[in-house]
Design a protein around this motif. Structure first.
Motif, PDB file in Angstrom:
ATOM      1  N   VAL A 160       0.975  -1.258  -0.066  1.00 51.03           N
ATOM      2  CA  VAL A 160       0.042  -0.003  -0.024  1.00 51.03           C
ATOM      3  C   VAL A 160       0.966   1.129  -0.072  1.00 51.03           C
ATOM      4  O   VAL A 160       1.793   1.559   0.993  1.00 51.03           O
ATOM      5  CB  VAL A 160      -0.953  -0.047   1.055  1.00 51.03           C
ATOM      6  CG1 VAL A 160      -2.013   1.363   1.230  1.00 51.03           C
ATOM      7  CG2 VAL A 160      -1.823  -1.423   1.363  1.00 51.03           C
ATOM      8  N   VAL A 161       0.697   2.229  -1.020  1.00 51.44           N
ATOM      9  CA  VAL A 161       1.596   3.309  -1.191  1.00 51.44           C
ATOM     10  C   VAL A 161       0.768   4.446  -0.873  1.00 51.44           C
ATOM     11  O   VAL A 161      -0.457   4.656  -1.445  1.00 51.44           O
ATOM     12  CB  VAL A 161       2.267   3.424  -2.470  1.00 51.44           C
ATOM     13  CG1 VAL A 161       3.109   4.453  -2.630  1.00 51.44           C
ATOM     14  CG2 VAL A 161       2.864   1.985  -2.959  1.00 51.44           C
ATOM     15  N   PHE A 162       1.161   5.430   0.023  1.00 47.71           N
ATOM     16  CA  PHE A 162       0.571   6.739   0.382  1.00 47.71           C
ATOM     17  C   PHE A 162       1.615   7.972  -0.179  1.00 47.71           C
ATOM     18  O   PHE A 162       2.735   8.129   0.471  1.00 47.71           O
ATOM     19  CB  PHE A 162       0.505   6.977   1.932  1.00 47.71           C
ATOM     20  CG  PHE A 162      -0.408   5.669   2.318  1.00 47.71           C
ATOM     21  CD1 PHE A 162      -1.739   6.016   2.584  1.00 47.71           C
ATOM     22  CD2 PHE A 162       0.146   4.499   2.923  1.00 47.71           C
ATOM     23  CE1 PHE A 162      -2.671   5.001   3.194  1.00 47.71           C
ATOM     24  CE2 PHE A 162      -0.737   3.529   3.284  1.00 47.71           C
ATOM     25  CZ  PHE A 162      -2.045   3.844   3.606  1.00 47.71           C
ATOM     26  N   GLU A 163       1.452   8.201  -1.407  1.00 45.25           N
ATOM     27  CA  GLU A 163       2.115   9.054  -2.040  1.00 45.25           C
ATOM     28  C   GLU A 163       1.986  10.633  -1.659  1.00 45.25           C
ATOM     29  O   GLU A 163       0.748  10.782  -1.581  1.00 45.25           O
ATOM     30  CB  GLU A 163       2.263   8.924  -3.480  1.00 45.25           C
ATOM     31  CG  GLU A 163       2.869   7.631  -4.216  1.00 45.25           C
ATOM     32  CD  GLU A 163       3.004   7.911  -5.734  1.00 45.25           C
ATOM     33  OE1 GLU A 163       3.732   8.859  -6.372  1.00 45.25           O
ATOM     34  OE2 GLU A 163       2.428   6.963  -6.362  1.00 45.25           O
ATOM     35  N   GLN A 164       3.059  11.376  -1.292  1.00 46.81           N
ATOM     36  CA  GLN A 164       2.804  12.953  -1.152  1.00 46.81           C
ATOM     37  C   GLN A 164       1.607  12.814   0.003  1.00 46.81           C
ATOM     38  O   GLN A 164       0.680  13.887  -0.140  1.00 46.81           O
ATOM     39  CB  GLN A 164       2.582  13.488  -2.239  1.00 46.81           C
ATOM     40  CG  GLN A 164       3.633  13.483  -3.368  1.00 46.81           C
ATOM     41  CD  GLN A 164       3.503  14.375  -4.167  1.00 46.81           C
ATOM     42  OE1 GLN A 164       2.547  15.105  -4.268  1.00 46.81           O
ATOM     43  NE2 GLN A 164       4.441  14.170  -5.495  1.00 46.81           N
ATOM     44  N   ALA A 165       2.062  12.050   1.378  1.00 40.33           N
ATOM     45  CA  ALA A 165       0.670  12.138   1.923  1.00 40.33           C
ATOM     46  C   ALA A 165       0.283  13.342   2.963  1.00 40.33           C
ATOM     47  O   ALA A 165      -0.417  13.647   3.063  1.00 40.33           O
ATOM     48  CB  ALA A 165       0.826  10.967   3.130  1.00 40.33           C
ATOM     49  N   VAL A 166       1.446  13.958   3.188  1.00 43.18           N
ATOM     50  CA  VAL A 166       1.661  15.365   4.213  1.00 43.18           C
ATOM     51  C   VAL A 166       2.785  15.723   3.857  1.00 43.18           C
ATOM     52  O   VAL A 166       3.710  15.288   3.158  1.00 43.18           O
ATOM     53  CB  VAL A 166       1.638  14.814   5.487  1.00 43.18           C
ATOM     54  CG1 VAL A 166       0.055  14.577   6.017  1.00 43.18           C
ATOM     55  CG2 VAL A 166       2.621  14.061   6.055  1.00 43.18           C
ATOM     56  N   LYS A 167       3.117  17.091   4.179  1.00 42.60           N
ATOM     57  CA  LYS A 167       4.386  17.972   3.931  1.00 42.60           C
ATOM     58  C   LYS A 167       5.337  17.314   5.250  1.00 42.60           C
ATOM     59  O   LYS A 167       4.908  16.983   6.338  1.00 42.60           O
ATOM     60  CB  LYS A 167       4.069  19.346   4.219  1.00 42.60           C
ATOM     61  CG  LYS A 167       3.194  19.852   2.786  1.00 42.60           C
ATOM     62  CD  LYS A 167       3.251  21.345   2.969  1.00 42.60           C
ATOM     63  CE  LYS A 167       2.529  21.786   1.774  1.00 42.60           C
ATOM     64  NZ  LYS A 167       2.096  23.351   2.013  1.00 42.60           N
ATOM     65  N   ARG A 168       6.686  17.762   4.920  1.00 42.71           N
ATOM     66  CA  ARG A 168       7.403  17.558   6.119  1.00 42.71           C
ATOM     67  C   ARG A 168       7.314  18.418   7.178  1.00 42.71           C
ATOM     68  O   ARG A 168       7.499  17.643   8.359  1.00 42.71           O
ATOM     69  CB  ARG A 168       9.002  17.751   5.484  1.00 42.71           C
ATOM     70  CG  ARG A 168      10.215  17.437   6.249  1.00 42.71           C
ATOM     71  CD  ARG A 168      11.364  18.233   5.943  1.00 42.71           C
ATOM     72  NE  ARG A 168      12.023  17.688   4.893  1.00 42.71           N
ATOM     73  CZ  ARG A 168      12.901  16.505   4.737  1.00 42.71           C
ATOM     74  NH1 ARG A 168      13.427  16.244   6.001  1.00 42.71           N
ATOM     75  NH2 ARG A 168      13.728  16.209   3.534  1.00 42.71           N
ATOM     76  N   GLU A 169       6.871  19.504   7.035  1.00 40.46           N
ATOM     77  CA  GLU A 169       6.737  20.455   8.251  1.00 40.46           C
ATOM     78  C   GLU A 169       5.633  19.918   9.118  1.00 40.46           C
ATOM     79  O   GLU A 169       5.243  20.147  10.336  1.00 40.46           O
ATOM     80  CB  GLU A 169       6.365  21.790   7.794  1.00 40.46           C
ATOM     81  CG  GLU A 169       4.798  21.895   6.934  1.00 40.46           C
ATOM     82  CD  GLU A 169       4.699  23.550   6.334  1.00 40.46           C
ATOM     83  OE1 GLU A 169       5.442  24.207   6.887  1.00 40.46           O
ATOM     84  OE2 GLU A 169       3.621  23.581   5.696  1.00 40.46           O
ATOM     85  N   ASP A 170       4.547  18.879   8.699  1.00 38.85           N
ATOM     86  CA  ASP A 170       3.440  18.580   9.560  1.00 38.85           C
ATOM     87  C   ASP A 170       3.804  17.641  10.622  1.00 38.85           C
ATOM     88  O   ASP A 170       3.359  17.483  11.771  1.00 38.85           O
ATOM     89  CB  ASP A 170       2.328  17.696   8.534  1.00 38.85           C
ATOM     90  CG  ASP A 170       1.936  18.528   7.681  1.00 38.85           C
ATOM     91  OD1 ASP A 170       1.595  19.632   7.765  1.00 38.85           O
ATOM     92  OD2 ASP A 170       1.459  18.075   6.499  1.00 38.85           O
ATOM     93  N   LYS A 171       5.149  16.986  10.567  1.00 35.37           N
ATOM     94  CA  LYS A 171       5.666  16.091  11.357  1.00 35.37           C
ATOM     95  C   LYS A 171       5.081  14.925  12.064  1.00 35.37           C
ATOM     96  O   LYS A 171       5.154  14.315  13.065  1.00 35.37           O
ATOM     97  CB  LYS A 171       6.104  17.068  12.791  1.00 35.37           C
ATOM     98  CG  LYS A 171       7.130  18.083  12.448  1.00 35.37           C
ATOM     99  CD  LYS A 171       7.837  18.716  13.579  1.00 35.37           C
ATOM    100  CE  LYS A 171       8.746  19.706  13.138  1.00 35.37           C
ATOM    101  NZ  LYS A 171       8.993  20.405  14.466  1.00 35.37           N
ATOM    102  N   MET A 172       3.742  14.715  11.320  1.00 28.18           N
ATOM    103  CA  MET A 172       3.098  13.514  11.759  1.00 28.18           C
ATOM    104  C   MET A 172       2.002  13.099  10.729  1.00 28.18           C
ATOM    105  O   MET A 172       1.883  13.850   9.539  1.00 28.18           O
ATOM    106  CB  MET A 172       2.185  13.633  13.042  1.00 28.18           C
ATOM    107  CG  MET A 172       0.910  14.836  12.912  1.00 28.18           C
ATOM    108  SD  MET A 172      -0.018  14.672  14.224  1.00 28.18           S
ATOM    109  CE  MET A 172      -0.848  12.835  13.787  1.00 28.18           C
ATOM    110  N   VAL A 173       1.626  11.800  10.538  1.00 25.67           N
ATOM    111  CA  VAL A 173       0.784  11.436   9.572  1.00 25.67           C
ATOM    112  C   VAL A 173      -0.063  10.371  10.346  1.00 25.67           C
ATOM    113  O   VAL A 173       0.221   9.630  11.051  1.00 25.67           O
ATOM    114  CB  VAL A 173       1.315  11.024   8.401  1.00 25.67           C
ATOM    115  CG1 VAL A 173       2.018   9.473   8.817  1.00 25.67           C
ATOM    116  CG2 VAL A 173       0.611  10.761   7.155  1.00 25.67           C
ATOM    117  N   GLU A 174      -1.288  10.320   9.534  1.00 24.72           N
ATOM    118  CA  GLU A 174      -2.333   9.083  10.173  1.00 24.72           C
ATOM    119  C   GLU A 174      -2.695   8.304   8.848  1.00 24.72           C
ATOM    120  O   GLU A 174      -3.348   8.990   8.081  1.00 24.72           O
ATOM    121  CB  GLU A 174      -3.435   9.586  10.811  1.00 24.72           C
ATOM    122  CG  GLU A 174      -3.062  10.087  12.322  1.00 24.72           C
ATOM    123  CD  GLU A 174      -4.290  10.340  13.125  1.00 24.72           C
ATOM    124  OE1 GLU A 174      -5.560  10.541  12.694  1.00 24.72           O
ATOM    125  OE2 GLU A 174      -4.057  10.620  14.315  1.00 24.72           O
TER     126      GLU A 174
END
Length: 212
Positions: A160-174
Motif C-alpha cells: 500500500v503506497v501513500f504518495e505525498q501524504a503530508v508535508k515534511r513540516e507536518d511532523k506527523m501522519v495518520e
C-alpha cells in the motif's frame, strides 16, 4: 574449411565466420550457423532466481520506484537500479531459504535529508500514526517536501503506497490500513520527494508492526 566455386561471385561450401554454404540437389544456399546453447551453471541459475524474486517483489510499486530511483545517471533504468541495490543490501540466502531482509530494503535513493522517527503507533480502526522530527531547513530539507509512505504485508504479498501524504513540516501522519491487514505483521518505509518532484530522499525503514 570453406571452398569457393566459380570465383568470389560463385557458391561456396563449408563455413566462413557465422555463415554456412551448402548444396542440396544442385541448389547452392547459405544459412547462419546455429548457436550452441549453454546450460546455465548452478550459480547462474541461483542468480537468476534471486533476480526474479526481487524484480517480482518490486513490480507492484514500479511507479514509485521510477520516482525514487530517478536521480542517478548511470544509464540504467530506475527498476534495474532498485533491483541491483536490493541484491547488494537486502537479499538473504541461508538455511532458511531465499528471502528479503525488509529492514535493509531501500525503496528510494537520493540527496534529500531524512527525518528521525519519534513515534509509531497503531490506533483504533487500523489507523497507523507516525511522528517525526526534521533536520534544519536547507536546500536538502524543505518544509514543503512531500512525505511518502510504503506499507508491505508479506502474508498478503501486498503493498500500500501513500504518495505525498503530508508535508515534511507536518511532523506527523495518520494512515488508514486495509481491513484485511488485521492480524498480520506489516513493514513500513518513509521517504521524501521535493515539491517540484526533481529530488528524493533515501527511504528510511520505519519498522515492523503487528496490525491488530
Amino acid at each position: 574449411m570453406a571452398k569457393y566455386k566459380n570465383g568470389i561471385q560463385g557458391s561456396f561450401s563449408g563455413k566462413i565466420g557465422n555463415m554456412v554454404g551448402a548444396n542440396s540437389r544442385g541448389v547452392h544456399y547459405m544459412r547462419s550457423a546455429g548457436k550452441t546453447s549453454k546450460v546455465p551453471s548452478e550459480a547462474q541459475q541461483q542468480n537468476m532466481k534471486i533476480f526474479a524474486m526481487v524484480m517480482n517483489w518490486l513490480k507492484p510499486i514500479l511507479k514509485f520506484i521510477n520516482i525514487g530511483f530517478q536521480m542517478e545517471t548511470d544509464g540504467k533504468t530506475p527498476i534495474n537500479r532498485a533491483v541491483g541495490l536490493q541484491l547488494k543490501e537486502a537479499v538473504i540466502s541461508d538455511e532458511q531459504g531465499l528471502r528479503i531482509n525488509f529492514a535493509r530494503a531501500v525503496l528510494s535513493k537520493g540527496i534529500l535529508l531524512v527525518s528521525w522517527i519519534r513515534e509509531i503507533l497503531l490506533l483504533a480502526d487500523l489507523i497507523l500514526s507516525i511522528k517525526w522530527e526534521n533536520p534544519a531547513d536547507s536546500v536538502y530539507s524543505s518544509d514543503d517536501d512531500k512525505a511518502n509512505f510504503i506499507i508491505y504485508n508479506p502474508v498478503k504479498e501486498k503493498f500500500v503506497v501513500f504518495e505525498q501524504a503530508v508535508k515534511r513540516e507536518d511532523k506527523m501522519v495518520e494512515l488508514q490500513l486495509p481491513a484485511d491487514f488485521s492480524g498480520d505483521s506489516v513493514h513500513c518505509w518513509m521517504g521524501y520527494t521535493s515539491a517540484d518532484g526533481k529530488m528524493v530522499s533515501t527511504s528510511v525503514y520505519v519498522g515492523e508492526l503487528l496490525v491488530s
